[in-house]
Design a protein around this motif. Sequence first.
Motif, short mmCIF file in Angstrom:
data_model
loop_
_atom_site.label_atom_id
_atom_site.label_comp_id
_atom_site.label_asym_id
_atom_site.label_seq_id
_atom_site.Cartn_x
_atom_site.Cartn_y
_atom_site.Cartn_z
N GLY A 66 0.92 -1.38 0.11
CA GLY A 66 -0.09 -0.13 -0.03
C GLY A 66 0.74 1.26 0.00
N PRO A 69 3.34 2.45 -3.74
CA PRO A 69 2.73 3.32 -4.83
C PRO A 69 2.48 4.80 -4.27
N HIS A 70 1.91 4.83 -3.17
CA HIS A 70 1.69 6.09 -2.62
C HIS A 70 3.17 7.06 -2.58
N LEU A 132 1.37 -0.09 -8.91
CA LEU A 132 -0.20 0.12 -8.93
C LEU A 132 -0.77 -1.28 -8.88
N SER A 135 -0.56 -3.00 -5.54
CA SER A 135 -1.59 -2.03 -4.73
C SER A 135 -2.93 -2.56 -4.30
N THR A 137 -5.22 -1.05 -3.34
CA THR A 137 -6.29 0.14 -3.04
C THR A 137 -6.40 0.76 -4.45
N PHE A 138 -5.54 0.29 -5.33
CA PHE A 138 -5.47 0.75 -6.88
C PHE A 138 -7.04 0.96 -7.42
N HIS A 139 -7.59 2.05 -8.03
CA HIS A 139 -8.57 2.21 -8.89
C HIS A 139 -8.48 2.61 -10.03
N TYR A 194 1.24 10.23 4.77
CA TYR A 194 -0.24 10.37 4.27
C TYR A 194 -0.75 11.82 4.76
N ARG A 221 -2.38 11.82 -7.60
CA ARG A 221 -2.21 10.54 -6.63
C ARG A 221 -3.65 10.00 -6.33
N LEU A 225 -5.55 5.80 -6.18
CA LEU A 225 -5.46 4.96 -4.80
C LEU A 225 -6.46 5.03 -4.16
N GLU A 227 -7.97 7.43 -2.38
CA GLU A 227 -7.80 8.39 -1.16
C GLU A 227 -8.65 9.59 -1.61
#
Length: 263
Positions: A66, A69-70, A132, A135, A137-139, A194, A221, A225, A227
């Motif tokens: 996680g 990629p962030h 990604l 990850s 949480t990749f969207h 974050y 970003r 992700l 976020e």
Amino acid sequence: MSRSLIGDYIDSFRNPGFWIYSTWLELATKYRRSRLGLFWALCPALIYMFGIGGFFGYLQGHSAAGFIPHLGIGYVLFRLITISLSESTTAFQGHASFILDGRVRLTDYILRVVAKAMFYFVMALPAIAVALVISPTFHPAGLLMSLPAFILVVLNIGWMGAIVAVLGARLQDVHELIGSILMFSFLFTPIIWYADQAPINTVRGMIARANPLYHMIESVRAPMLGEPIEQLTYVYLAVLLLGGWLVASFIYRRYARYVPVWV
């Protein structure tokens, strides 16, 4: 004779031969003698993302899948912006011979710097793609929002580069000043941390959100992700874009004529 910043940019894009070819020539001569060639352009991103990213993720209690990629996306965007602005401060001085020979469309030299920074950004994309993929949480749908946000970042680089280039032609200390500011701004940009670790209602959160790079990186970003993006980011970037181009256009129209004398 006064010059128009937007007009010169348009002319530079209509006649890209100089800045595209000179950028390609510089990069080709830099890497052609290396055994690994263009791999060296990808290497920093790989080391930073998967080495430092995994290390800092562990220190902060985040999963590597996680956090990498962030950090990776933040890093390559930050590098794109900082290379563009830092090298723009010496763009005119570095091309003094061309300028003194009468090539006074100064945006060619700014675009040459941005094109070089964009090359390193593109070379880092394979590493970003791997990050990604791993990850959780990749969207993928977020890419549709990230693309216009990235264009907005590049447009902001355009006016910022013009301002620091003109100032750098007049004052050589601007290069050191911008470098120090960008180095300091790294700490207030959510790359190794974050955004929710600095809430907006705290002093550290307000200081971080006064940093343009905070909003420029978050806007690109966060959609990828999953976020959340604060409404403040959209307002900040809109004001930054409009106000920045107005100020840059005034400075360029007022002082660009003196660049051949300063360099």
